[in-house]
Design a protein around this motif. Structure first.
Motif, PDB file in Angstrom:
ATOM      1  N   VAL A   1      13.261  -8.207  -1.344  1.00 43.07           N
ATOM      2  CA  VAL A   1      14.069  -7.022  -1.664  1.00 43.07           C
ATOM      3  C   VAL A   1      13.548  -6.354  -2.940  1.00 43.07           C
ATOM      4  N   ARG A   2      13.233  -7.160  -3.958  1.00 45.77           N
ATOM      5  CA  ARG A   2      12.719  -6.604  -5.209  1.00 45.77           C
ATOM      6  C   ARG A   2      11.417  -5.839  -4.962  1.00 45.77           C
ATOM      7  N   SER A   3      10.564  -6.380  -4.123  1.00 41.96           N
ATOM      8  CA  SER A   3       9.278  -5.746  -3.833  1.00 41.96           C
ATOM      9  C   SER A   3       9.462  -4.432  -3.086  1.00 41.96           C
ATOM     10  N   LEU A   4      10.357  -4.421  -2.089  1.00 43.11           N
ATOM     11  CA  LEU A   4      10.597  -3.190  -1.328  1.00 43.11           C
ATOM     12  C   LEU A   4      11.212  -2.110  -2.219  1.00 43.11           C
ATOM     13  N   ARG A   5      12.166  -2.504  -3.044  1.00 44.04           N
ATOM     14  CA  ARG A   5      12.811  -1.536  -3.936  1.00 44.04           C
ATOM     15  C   ARG A   5      11.801  -0.937  -4.921  1.00 44.04           C
ATOM     16  N   THR A   6      10.949  -1.783  -5.470  1.00 45.94           N
ATOM     17  CA  THR A   6       9.952  -1.309  -6.426  1.00 45.94           C
ATOM     18  C   THR A   6       8.986  -0.339  -5.764  1.00 45.94           C
ATOM     19  N   ALA A   7       8.521  -0.700  -4.567  1.00 50.13           N
ATOM     20  CA  ALA A   7       7.571   0.161  -3.850  1.00 50.13           C
ATOM     21  C   ALA A   7       8.180   1.532  -3.568  1.00 50.13           C
ATOM     22  N   LEU A   8       9.441   1.546  -3.125  1.00 55.16           N
ATOM     23  CA  LEU A   8      10.106   2.816  -2.820  1.00 55.16           C
ATOM     24  C   LEU A   8      10.362   3.633  -4.077  1.00 55.16           C
TER      25      LEU A   8
ATOM     26  N   MET B   1       5.587   5.286   4.930  1.00 55.71           N
ATOM     27  CA  MET B   1       6.133   5.217   6.289  1.00 55.71           C
ATOM     28  C   MET B   1       7.521   4.576   6.296  1.00 55.71           C
ATOM     29  N   LEU B   2       7.719   3.567   5.452  1.00 58.65           N
ATOM     30  CA  LEU B   2       9.057   2.969   5.336  1.00 58.65           C
ATOM     31  C   LEU B   2      10.042   3.997   4.772  1.00 58.65           C
ATOM     32  N   ASP B   3       9.586   4.756   3.789  1.00 59.17           N
ATOM     33  CA  ASP B   3      10.428   5.803   3.213  1.00 59.17           C
ATOM     34  C   ASP B   3      10.775   6.862   4.267  1.00 59.17           C
ATOM     35  N   TRP B   4       9.786   7.225   5.074  1.00 59.66           N
ATOM     36  CA  TRP B   4      10.031   8.204   6.155  1.00 59.66           C
ATOM     37  C   TRP B   4      11.107   7.679   7.104  1.00 59.66           C
ATOM     38  N   LEU B   5      11.017   6.399   7.448  1.00 61.12           N
ATOM     39  CA  LEU B   5      11.985   5.813   8.373  1.00 61.12           C
ATOM     40  C   LEU B   5      13.386   5.821   7.777  1.00 61.12           C
ATOM     41  N   ILE B   6      13.490   5.516   6.482  1.00 62.42           N
ATOM     42  CA  ILE B   6      14.806   5.538   5.826  1.00 62.42           C
ATOM     43  C   ILE B   6      15.384   6.950   5.851  1.00 62.42           C
ATOM     44  N   ARG B   7      14.552   7.956   5.591  1.00 62.96           N
ATOM     45  CA  ARG B   7      15.047   9.328   5.512  1.00 62.96           C
ATOM     46  C   ARG B   7      15.381   9.923   6.880  1.00 62.96           C
TER      47      ARG B   7
ATOM     48  N   LEU C   1       8.440   3.752  -6.598  1.00 64.25           N
ATOM     49  CA  LEU C   1       7.156   4.296  -7.027  1.00 64.25           C
ATOM     50  C   LEU C   1       6.641   5.381  -6.095  1.00 64.25           C
ATOM     51  N   ASP C   2       6.768   5.171  -4.778  1.00 65.29           N
ATOM     52  CA  ASP C   2       6.111   6.052  -3.819  1.00 65.29           C
ATOM     53  C   ASP C   2       7.038   6.743  -2.825  1.00 65.29           C
ATOM     54  N   GLY C   3       8.341   6.517  -2.932  1.00 62.77           N
ATOM     55  CA  GLY C   3       9.273   7.172  -2.034  1.00 62.77           C
ATOM     56  C   GLY C   3       9.637   8.574  -2.508  1.00 62.77           C
TER      57      GLY C   3
ATOM     58  N   LEU D   1       0.838  -1.186   0.000  1.00 60.46           N
ATOM     59  CA  LEU D   1       0.000   0.000   0.000  1.00 60.46           C
ATOM     60  C   LEU D   1       0.880   1.245   0.000  1.00 60.46           C
ATOM     61  N   THR D   2       0.423   2.281  -0.657  1.00 59.40           N
ATOM     62  CA  THR D   2       1.194   3.518  -0.723  1.00 59.40           C
ATOM     63  C   THR D   2       1.515   4.046   0.669  1.00 59.40           C
TER      64      THR D   2
END
Length: 429
Positions: free
Chosen positions: A397-404, A362-368, A406-408, A356-357
């Motif tokens: 890993v492929r799924s997380l990278r793709t999601a980020l 939220m994962l992107d926020w945590l990375i940043r 698209l929406d990171g 989900l976007t």
């Protein structure tokens, strides 16, 4: 009209303030439709059809047509007494108490309700000779008095009896009676205001607002509006459960809209900033007139900003957020692969799972903001996906990278640098 599409076509796309719509209501042949009257543009016809119970036909103000169309969705066949409604079996009180979990209103059956049929009502009067058939252009918008309405009902019954295809008049439902709707137990505006803890004048002003949530009265007694007590109690319950009520309940002392958490945070930083700006003699000297310049102010601003950013964990519970993100990703995996968990990565199985976007954000926020915590979180996601759902590490890993991607918010090369350092050694390319 027996064809809902034809009814819609009378008004839809006809221009000059005309509109129409129809919708199928489940798979049992039910439907609902409305159209602006082509002669009296201030009125609209609303029709609710059920294959067993027949039709409800209302002539309403055109501005109210869409509201009636919406109210008829998901069960109601007939409305009476200020919002009481019938589904073919049971009478319910007006829909007021919202159940956010099921995204629908709570249905409250009326105790000891008795359905009133046409023949029951006409036994107490109704003279068809004192009524007449009107054209839509000659209809006013004021409601009829009870006796006048009975006369028109009697005339309607005579015309209906001539229609061989019409259902028996005795089977036509026209209303309900119930102990809570007896005239002597209805509650007036003054009592309603008292129950709500409001002044009558405040309640009157609220009722005059188009955005008011105050229920319709169940009757007009002696020229005054009156409500059933259960309807008022439902209204008060909804006010108690409303978002505004939740905000007020969790507000800090002395405030109506500032939450306890925000107030605590403000008090903490206020004390910290006061200490930084005043208690330190060196800092206090900056406020001297000869020291007050752009560089001095910028230095103070930078110190305050750094102090705030350094206390991020006081603002966001990062450890708890990490756990929530990990569990959210696990749920996404379970949803994506529930039919073939044992086939992940094979020719027949899934090669990817979506996020989900909001989860990705939220994962992107945590990375940043907290890359150290994100490192730990992503490692946990990879390991748990492998243990619980047999998802190969490469797919996760492929799924997380793709999601980020698209929406990171970061550029792709920034994520690449992060993953090169954060992934388990066997996954680093």
């Amino acid at each position: 009209m027996d064809d809902p599409q034809a009814l819609e076509a009378v008004g839809r796309g006809a221009g000059n303030g005309m509109w129409g719509r129809w919708d199928e209501e489940y798979l049992d042949g039910s439907w609902r439709a409305f159209t602006t009257d082509p002669v009296h543009r201030g009125l609209a016809w609303c029709v609710r059809y059920h294959p067993e119970f027949g039709r409800s036909v209302l002539l309403v103000r055109d501005e109210d047509a869409a509201s009636f169309h919406t109210l008829w969705h998901d069960g109601p066949l007939l409305f009476r007494s200020g919002g009481y409604w019938w589904d073919g079996t049971t009478w319910y009180r007006p829909l007021q108490v919202w159940d956010a979990a099921s995204e629908t209103y709570s249905r409250r059956p009326v105790k000891s309700a008795v359905t009133v049929l046409t023949e029951d009502l006409l036994q107490s009067g109704g003279d068809p000779s004192r009524a007449s058939v009107l054209r839509a252009g000659g209809v006013g918008t004021e409601p009829l008095q009870a006796d006048e309405w009975k006369n028109h009902l009697a005339l309607w019954s005579e015309f209906r009896a001539e229609r061989k295809t019409a259902s028996a008049i005795s089977a036509c439902v026209v209303g309900l009676t119930a102990p809570e709707l007896a005239t002597d137990v209805l509650v007036g505006l003054t009592k309603m205001a008292e129950l709500a803890g409001m002044q009558p004048a405040t309640l009157r002003r609220a009722m005059a607002s188009k955005r008011s949530d105050i229920p319709q009265p169940q009757a007009v007694v002696g020229g005054r509006r009156a409500w059933s007590r259960p309807v008022i109690e439902d209204w008060l319950e909804q006010r108690f459960r409303s978002t505004d009520s939740v905000v007020a309940t969790m507000a800090s002392k002395g405030s109506s809209d500032t939450s306890v958490g925000v107030a605590d945070l403000q008090a903490h930083f206020s004390a910290q900033f006061m200490s930084m700006l005043w208690n330190d003699p060196e800092a206090r000297r900056r406020w001297a007139r000869r020291q007050r310049n752009e560089d001095a102010v910028r230095g103070v601003s930078d110190e305050l900003a750094w102090h705030t950013a350094a206390e991020l964990d006081r603002i966001v519970p990062v450890d708890a957020l990490s756990t929530v993100i990990r569990m959210a990703v696990m749920d996404e995996i379970a949803t994506s692969g529930k039919s073939n968990l044992a086939l992940w990565g094979t020719e027949q199985g899934a090669q990817f799972f979506g996020l989900l976007t909001s989860v990705t954000q939220m994962l992107d926020w945590l990375i940043r903001y907290r890359p150290d915590q994100a490192h730990y979180t992503i490692s946990g996601i990879i390991g748990e996906a492998e243990r619980r759902f047999q998802v190969p590490r490469a797919i996760t890993v492929r799924s997380l990278r793709t999601a980020l991607a698209l929406d990171g918010q970061l550029p792709e090369d920034a994520y690449e640098r992060f993953f090169q350092r954060a992934l388990p050694p066997d996954l680093v390319e």
